[in-house]
Design a protein around this motif. Structure first.
Motif, short mmCIF file in Angstrom:
data_model
loop_
_atom_site.label_atom_id
_atom_site.label_comp_id
_atom_site.label_asym_id
_atom_site.label_seq_id
_atom_site.Cartn_x
_atom_site.Cartn_y
_atom_site.Cartn_z
N LEU A 1 0.99 -1.13 0.18
CA LEU A 1 0.40 0.09 -0.37
C LEU A 1 1.06 1.22 0.46
CD1 LEU A 1 -2.62 -0.90 2.86
CD2 LEU A 1 -2.90 -0.86 0.03
N ARG A 2 2.34 1.52 -0.33
CA ARG A 2 2.99 2.15 -0.41
C ARG A 2 2.99 2.90 -1.06
NH1 ARG A 2 9.33 0.72 0.31
NH2 ARG A 2 9.90 0.55 2.51
N PRO A 3 2.18 3.76 -1.92
CA PRO A 3 1.37 4.62 -3.41
C PRO A 3 -0.12 5.25 -2.10
CG PRO A 3 1.50 2.37 -4.51
CD PRO A 3 2.17 1.90 -3.06
N TRP A 4 -0.65 4.53 -1.48
CA TRP A 4 -1.54 5.12 -1.40
C TRP A 4 -1.04 5.95 -0.06
CZ3 TRP A 4 -5.56 5.40 -3.64
CH2 TRP A 4 -6.03 4.63 -4.58
N ILE A 5 -0.33 5.32 0.41
CA ILE A 5 0.28 5.99 1.66
C ILE A 5 1.30 7.39 2.06
CG2 ILE A 5 2.42 5.28 3.65
CD1 ILE A 5 1.98 2.64 3.69
N ALA A 6 1.76 7.05 0.05
CA ALA A 6 2.64 8.60 -0.18
C ALA A 6 1.68 9.34 -0.07
CB ALA A 6 3.15 7.90 -1.52
N VAL A 7 0.52 9.16 -0.99
CA VAL A 7 -0.67 9.83 -1.29
C VAL A 7 -1.78 10.65 0.03
CG1 VAL A 7 -0.44 9.25 -3.95
CG2 VAL A 7 -2.58 8.56 -2.58
N ARG B 1 7.69 0.52 -5.40
CA ARG B 1 7.22 0.63 -4.62
C ARG B 1 8.17 -0.53 -3.56
NH1 ARG B 1 2.07 -2.42 -5.06
NH2 ARG B 1 1.41 -0.97 -6.41
N THR B 2 8.93 -1.43 -4.10
CA THR B 2 9.48 -2.12 -3.05
C THR B 2 11.25 -1.16 -2.97
OG1 THR B 2 10.33 -3.06 -5.46
CG2 THR B 2 8.44 -4.18 -3.71
N ALA B 3 11.59 -0.59 -3.73
CA ALA B 3 12.71 -0.18 -3.82
C ALA B 3 13.13 0.60 -2.22
CB ALA B 3 12.38 1.16 -5.05
N PRO B 4 14.11 0.48 -1.85
CA PRO B 4 15.03 1.15 -0.98
C PRO B 4 14.69 2.58 -0.41
CG PRO B 4 16.82 -0.36 -1.11
CD PRO B 4 15.47 -0.10 -2.28
N VAL B 5 14.63 3.71 -1.65
CA VAL B 5 14.69 4.95 -1.49
C VAL B 5 12.97 5.17 -1.82
CG1 VAL B 5 14.11 5.20 -4.29
CG2 VAL B 5 15.52 7.17 -3.69
N THR B 6 12.44 4.59 -2.26
CA THR B 6 10.73 5.12 -1.58
C THR B 6 10.74 5.09 -0.55
OG1 THR B 6 10.60 3.09 -3.25
CG2 THR B 6 8.65 3.69 -2.15
N ARG B 7 10.98 5.11 0.79
CA ARG B 7 10.56 4.51 2.43
C ARG B 7 10.76 6.42 2.47
NH1 ARG B 7 12.87 1.65 7.56
NH2 ARG B 7 10.83 1.91 8.51
N LEU C 1 7.95 15.77 12.52
CA LEU C 1 7.20 15.07 12.82
C LEU C 1 6.15 13.73 11.87
CD1 LEU C 1 5.90 16.59 16.29
CD2 LEU C 1 7.57 14.99 15.94
N ALA C 2 5.62 15.06 11.12
CA ALA C 2 4.84 14.15 9.87
C ALA C 2 6.32 13.30 8.72
CB ALA C 2 4.49 15.61 9.19
N GLY C 3 7.10 13.63 8.85
CA GLY C 3 8.46 12.33 7.67
C GLY C 3 8.52 11.89 9.35
N GLY C 4 8.48 11.84 10.26
CA GLY C 4 8.91 10.40 10.62
C GLY C 4 7.81 9.29 10.81
N LEU C 5 6.71 10.25 10.72
CA LEU C 5 5.31 8.89 10.16
C LEU C 5 5.46 8.39 9.77
CD1 LEU C 5 3.07 8.30 12.05
CD2 LEU C 5 1.81 10.30 11.40
N GLY C 6 5.38 9.46 8.14
CA GLY C 6 5.57 9.02 6.88
C GLY C 6 6.53 7.92 6.65
N TRP C 7 7.64 7.96 7.56
CA TRP C 7 9.24 6.59 6.91
C TRP C 7 8.42 5.79 7.54
CZ3 TRP C 7 13.42 5.70 5.91
CH2 TRP C 7 14.64 5.14 6.16
N ARG D 1 21.14 4.68 -0.88
CA ARG D 1 19.93 3.21 0.02
C ARG D 1 20.60 2.52 0.22
NH1 ARG D 1 22.39 -1.37 -2.08
NH2 ARG D 1 22.72 -1.51 -4.57
N SER D 2 19.95 1.68 1.53
CA SER D 2 20.66 0.30 2.58
C SER D 2 20.23 -0.51 1.75
CB SER D 2 19.29 0.77 3.65
OG SER D 2 19.58 1.85 4.45
N GLY D 3 21.64 -1.62 1.97
CA GLY D 3 22.05 -2.61 0.83
C GLY D 3 22.90 -2.49 0.94
N GLU D 4 23.03 -3.90 -0.22
CA GLU D 4 25.12 -4.36 -0.13
C GLU D 4 25.82 -2.29 -0.16
OE1 GLU D 4 25.91 -7.33 -3.01
OE2 GLU D 4 23.89 -6.72 -3.90
N GLY D 5 26.58 -3.17 -0.35
CA GLY D 5 28.03 -1.67 -0.40
C GLY D 5 29.53 -2.09 -0.55
#
Length: 343
Positions: A18-24, A91-97, A146-152, A289-293
């Motif tokens: 549901l990330r797209p809905w959470i985004a809008v 929607r599944t990419a780390p940057v989306t969060r 605070l809103a940004g943290g809640l979205g995260w 992004r988080s992940g392989e480095g």
């Protein structure tokens, strides 16, 4: 060209379809909030409105009611569409969060001052009598954080690539005289978009307010664009980072500055406190992004980190070249070709 397989990987399923809905969602709430406030103060607003205020809280800028609302709603809708589209496509990419978190903060950043401005104007006999207390600015910025943290939190954890840990620092086998190149591109659509918006704003500001002010924003925009898409290369010269959008190389780490290279999982929030080109007391890196480095352990005791796919192969090739460079550096002087003897 030599190649090597990285450790076994498995993609963990997304826990947030549901990330797209959470985004809008925050933008829908923002629009409803503006509509509610406007309905409550309708008929009590001066025209023009006081829409910009100095440090003393007194107005120093004015706008028509229609112009103020049109510009505010257009900005909200533009950011809402951008956040929703990015969240849908990646929607599944780390940057989306991060996109969702920034969107929630932006919704409050745009909507709350609109509501406060409308309320301030509704209580004044005319625009010159409007006052905007500066404590409201602090409350507004705090609410956005605070809103940004809640979205995260609502966006949920990212989809991660699980990589089997390596045993030590692996080497890619290279025969004497053989060479290889490893290269991957790492990108952040959000940074590229932000850089493009800053570039446009800088040009507009240059025309409207003078090029000295615009130049500051233009330089900042180029810095953001430079790291929006980066080509990471390991070859006989070391590790190189080059901007694919600007076509310029901006970082090179030679072998004499490195003790070893490893591939490991990187958590950018915990290790770097943010994303982009980051500098911390014990490490520096390009982390989008988080992940392989790909992690270079430097002779200074610090680390240089690049979050990139197939990092284990890049580290193995770097270590192979590193061994070759050390062998050449430690070779005895008499190993050089002896002079040709006369007959």
């Amino acid at each position: 060209m030599k190649s090597a397989k990285s450790g076994p990987r498995s993609v963990l399923p997304s826990t947030r379809p549901l990330r797209p809905w959470i985004a809008v969602f925050p933008f829908l709430i923002a629009l409803l909030a503006i509509a509610g406030v406007l309905n409550g103060v309708s008929g009590r607003l001066p025209d023009p409105l006081a829409t910009h205020f100095g440090p003393d809280g007194k107005p120093d800028g004015y706008s028509s009611i229609r112009g103020f609302l049109t510009a505010s709603l257009a900005a909200l809708l533009l950011i809402a569409v951008g956040s929703g589209v990015l969240a849908q496509l990646r929607r599944t990419a780390p940057v989306t969060r991060w996109v969702i978190s920034a969107g929630w903060g932006a919704a409050v950043m745009f909507a709350l001052p609109v509501c406060l401005t409308l309320l301030a104007n509704a209580h004044a006999r005319d625009a010159d009598a409007v006052r905007f207390p500066m404590w409201q600015v602090a409350a507004w910025l705090g609410a956005a954080v605070l809103a940004g943290g809640l979205g995260w939190l609502l966006a949920g954890p990212d989809t991660r690539t699980a990589t089997a840990p390596s045993d030590g620092a692996p080497r890619l086998a290279l025969a004497e005289g053989e060479s290889a190149v490893w290269s991957h591109t790492v990108s952040s659509p959000l940074l590229a978009l932000l850089g493009a918006l800053m570039l446009g704003a800088g040009v507009l500001l240059g025309f409207l307010d003078g090029w000295l002010t615009g130049a500051i924003l233009l330089v900042s925009a180029l810095a953001v664009i430079a790291v929006g898409s980066v080509r990471v290369t390991v070859d006989r010269r070391g590790l190189r980072l080059a901007s694919t959008l600007l076509g310029v190389r901006f970082r090179c780490v030679p072998f004499d500055r490195v003790t070893e290279a490893v591939g490991r999982q990187v958590q950018i929030a915990a290790e770097f406190g943010g994303w982009g080109y980051r500098v911390r007391p014990d490490r520096t890196g390009l982390v989008l992004r988080s992940g392989e480095g790909l992690v270079l352990r430097l002779t200074s005791g610090r680390e240089f980190v690049v979050t990139v796919d197939d990092a284990a192969t890049g580290a193995a090739l770097f270590n192979a070249y590193l061994d070759r460079a050390r062998t050449r550096q430690n070779s005895p002087q008499d190993s050089r070709r002896s002079p040709r003897q006369g007959g």
